[in-house]
Scaffold this active site. Structure first.
Site, PDB file in Angstrom:
ATOM      1  N   GLY A   1      -4.134   1.351  17.712  1.00  0.00           N
ATOM      2  CA  GLY A   1      -2.893   1.118  16.065  1.00  0.00           C
ATOM      3  C   GLY A   1      -2.811   2.888  15.641  1.00  0.00           C
TER       4      GLY A   1
ATOM      5  CG  ASN B   1      -7.398   1.046   0.243  1.00  0.00           C
ATOM      6  OD1 ASN B   1      -7.895   2.143  -0.873  1.00  0.00           O
ATOM      7  ND2 ASN B   1      -8.292   0.516   0.568  1.00  0.00           N
TER       8      ASN B   1
ATOM      9  CE  LYS C   1      -4.509  -1.657   1.903  1.00  0.00           C
ATOM     10  NZ  LYS C   1      -5.010  -2.056   3.581  1.00  0.00           N
TER      11      LYS C   1
ATOM     12  N   GLY D   1      -1.103   1.745  12.757  1.00  0.00           N
ATOM     13  CA  GLY D   1      -0.580   1.212  11.448  1.00  0.00           C
ATOM     14  C   GLY D   1      -0.836   1.820  10.190  1.00  0.00           C
ATOM     15  N   GLY D   2      -1.318   0.467   8.997  1.00  0.00           N
ATOM     16  CA  GLY D   2      -1.546   1.142   7.231  1.00  0.00           C
ATOM     17  C   GLY D   2      -3.360   1.640   8.133  1.00  0.00           C
TER      18      GLY D   2
HETATM   19  N1  NAP Z   1     -12.188  -5.123   7.849  1.00  0.00           N
HETATM   20  C1  NAP Z   1     -11.085  -4.610   6.679  1.00  0.00           C
HETATM   21  O1  NAP Z   1     -11.314  -4.584   6.087  1.00  0.00           O
HETATM   22  C2  NAP Z   1      -9.679  -4.286   7.202  1.00  0.00           C
HETATM   23  C3  NAP Z   1      -9.020  -3.118   5.960  1.00  0.00           C
HETATM   24  C4  NAP Z   1      -7.200  -3.587   6.079  1.00  0.00           C
HETATM   25  C5  NAP Z   1      -7.283  -4.103   7.426  1.00  0.00           C
HETATM   26  N2  NAP Z   1      -7.503  -4.801   8.750  1.00  0.00           N
HETATM   27  C6  NAP Z   1      -7.349  -5.200   9.300  1.00  0.00           C
HETATM   28  O2  NAP Z   1      -6.082  -4.424  10.268  1.00  0.00           O
HETATM   29  C7  NAP Z   1      -5.381  -4.776  10.953  1.00  0.00           C
HETATM   30  C8  NAP Z   1      -3.857  -3.815  10.999  1.00  0.00           C
HETATM   31  O3  NAP Z   1      -3.999  -4.076  10.149  1.00  0.00           O
HETATM   32  P1  NAP Z   1      -2.337  -2.495   8.674  1.00  0.00           P
HETATM   33  O4  NAP Z   1      -2.212  -2.908   7.553  1.00  0.00           O
HETATM   34  O5  NAP Z   1      -2.624  -1.405  10.024  1.00  0.00           O
HETATM   35  O6  NAP Z   1      -1.487  -3.632   9.692  1.00  0.00           O
HETATM   36  P2  NAP Z   1      -0.347  -2.192  10.369  1.00  0.00           P
HETATM   37  O7  NAP Z   1       0.814  -1.657   9.415  1.00  0.00           O
HETATM   38  O8  NAP Z   1       1.090  -3.388  10.322  1.00  0.00           O
HETATM   39  O9  NAP Z   1      -0.888  -2.237  11.929  1.00  0.00           O
HETATM   40  C9  NAP Z   1      -0.198  -3.385  12.888  1.00  0.00           C
HETATM   41  C10 NAP Z   1      -1.156  -2.212  13.934  1.00  0.00           C
HETATM   42  O10 NAP Z   1      -0.561  -3.385  15.126  1.00  0.00           O
HETATM   43  C11 NAP Z   1       0.088  -3.206  16.305  1.00  0.00           C
HETATM   44  N3  NAP Z   1       0.526  -3.919  16.961  1.00  0.00           N
HETATM   45  C12 NAP Z   1       0.565  -5.047  15.994  1.00  0.00           C
HETATM   46  N4  NAP Z   1       1.354  -6.150  17.016  1.00  0.00           N
HETATM   47  C13 NAP Z   1       1.457  -5.580  17.907  1.00  0.00           C
HETATM   48  C14 NAP Z   1       1.536  -6.543  19.723  1.00  0.00           C
HETATM   49  N5  NAP Z   1       2.353  -7.104  19.500  1.00  0.00           N
HETATM   50  N6  NAP Z   1       1.457  -5.928  20.546  1.00  0.00           N
HETATM   51  C15 NAP Z   1       0.905  -4.052  20.550  1.00  0.00           C
HETATM   52  N7  NAP Z   1       0.095  -3.525  19.233  1.00  0.00           N
HETATM   53  C16 NAP Z   1       1.173  -4.624  18.240  1.00  0.00           C
HETATM   54  C17 NAP Z   1       1.454  -2.334  15.787  1.00  0.00           C
HETATM   55  O11 NAP Z   1       1.438  -1.014  17.178  1.00  0.00           O
HETATM   56  P3  NAP Z   1       3.241  -1.039  16.785  1.00  0.00           P
HETATM   57  O12 NAP Z   1       2.996   0.419  15.662  1.00  0.00           O
HETATM   58  O13 NAP Z   1       3.693  -0.899  17.924  1.00  0.00           O
HETATM   59  O14 NAP Z   1       4.377  -1.919  16.062  1.00  0.00           O
HETATM   60  C18 NAP Z   1       0.278  -1.260  14.713  1.00  0.00           C
HETATM   61  O15 NAP Z   1      -0.275  -0.329  15.125  1.00  0.00           O
HETATM   62  C19 NAP Z   1      -4.942  -6.029  10.623  1.00  0.00           C
HETATM   63  O16 NAP Z   1      -5.370  -6.785  11.442  1.00  0.00           O
HETATM   64  C20 NAP Z   1      -5.916  -6.471   9.320  1.00  0.00           C
HETATM   65  O17 NAP Z   1      -6.460  -7.559   8.896  1.00  0.00           O
HETATM   66  C21 NAP Z   1      -9.050  -4.936   8.235  1.00  0.00           C
END
Ligand code: NAP
Length: 267
Positions: free
Chosen positions: A137, A97, A76, A139-140
């Site tokens: 959160g 996206n 992304k 992240g992305g």
């Molecule tokens: N429903 C939907 O349509 C949809 C669409 C997009 C994404 N999602 C979901 O959204 C979620 C996040 O995706 P993303 O793309 O944002 O991922 P990402 O960019 O990798 O961000 C992950 C986030 O989770 C935190 N995290 C991960 N492991 C952790 C841990 N052990 N302890 C504390 N915090 C932790 C990270 O904190 P740090 O910054 O400290 O690493 C960060 O804030 C995923 O589950 C994805 O499947 C759903």
């Protein structure tokens, strides 16, 4: 399973780029959406490694009947730099996206994670306008949600993240874009907020830690989730146990499907 009725030389082709690709759910959802509208369009999954992204995008750009590209993990952010134009939302978030392939071959990148989440909430009768939102959160996905909450009139936004510097950076960017929304980084306690959102990946796997201090959840808070599977994450289960209304991750994808299809011009 029923085979698709037909793919012809007239069919609008769209693709989704991912690595890995086997787990993505968007092809099933998008093709069902095309079918439900009787649209002559198809979405095909493409497994693309990060090191091949630039050359794949260059090839896709030259395919005259390619209508658009859906983009997911881990492409992304990298693909935003390969687009010719970005929408305001994609520029704010720094990630794309979906891409529309313009008739002159240019690629316009869009970002609908946040819009999809807010549309999913609205579909369930929940609004963020004038509300205090707590989000775990940074992240992305969280970045998309944060800008969308502010854009849709949230009065306050608190961002909590394991890596606090990312929460502070995101809060500063949202504040700069939407000074009317009081945005700041904060601790794990969601007390004092109306809508509490998990936008981390915590809850996808058994044994994951909880994303925030669930002991401080209480009615009339709404607890909302980005994770689609499991449908009831430990965060949602804890919120329901304390009497809060809950909202799962599936409506975010469902709402995005229609937004992405329309943005690509495939329907
Ligand atoms: N429903 C939907 O349509 C949809 C669409 C997009 C994404 N999602 C979901 O959204 C979620 C996040 O995706 P993303 O793309 O944002 O991922 P990402 O960019 O990798 O961000 C992950 C986030 O989770 C935190 N995290 C991960 N492991 C952790 C841990 N052990 N302890 C504390 N915090 C932790 C990270 O904190 P740090 O910054 O400290 O690493 C960060 O804030 C995923 O589950 C994805 O499947 C759903």
């Amino acid at each position: 399973m029923q085979p698709r009725a037909s793919i012809s030389g007239h069919t609008a082709i769209t693709v989704i780029l991912a690595h890995p690709v086997a787990h993505v759910r968007t092809p099933q959802a998008m093709n069902a959406h095309f079918d439900s509208l009787g649209a002559d369009a198809v979405l095909v999954p493409l497994h693309v490694l990060p090191e091949d992204l630039a050359s794949v995008v260059e090839g896709l750009r030259r395919m005259r009947n390619l209508r658009g590209i859906v983009v997911t993990v881990p492409h992304k952010e990298a693909i935003a730099r390969l687009c010719d134009d970005l929408t305001e939302e994609a520029r704010q978030v720094g990630a794309v996206n979906v891409i529309r392939h313009e008739t002159d071959g240019r690629l316009t990148g869009g970002q609908f994670d946040g819009e999809g989440f807010v549309a999913g909430l609205r579909g369930a009768g929940h609004d963020v306008a004038g509300r205090a939102v707590f989000m775990a959160g940074a992240g992305g996905a969280a970045a998309g949600l944060a800008f969308a909450f502010a854009r849709h009139g949230a009065a306050r936004l608190t961002i909590h993240n394991r890596t606090a510097s990312k929460a502070e950076d995101l809060a500063a960017r949202v504040r700069a874009a939407y000074p009317g929304c009081e945005t700041r980084a904060g601790g794990a306690d969601p007390a004092g907020h109306d809508v509490v959102v998990n936008a981390t990946s915590l809850g996808m796997h058994a044994g994951d830690a909880l994303p925030l201090d669930v002991a401080r959840l209480a009615p009339p808070m709404l607890a909302a989730e980005v994770i689609m599977a499991p449908e009831v994450t430990p965060f949602l289960a804890e919120a329901a146990r304390r009497g809060c209304a809950t909202h799962g991750g599936k409506p975010m994808l469902a709402a995005q499907i229609a937004l992405l299809a329309r943005f690509m011009g495939a329907v």
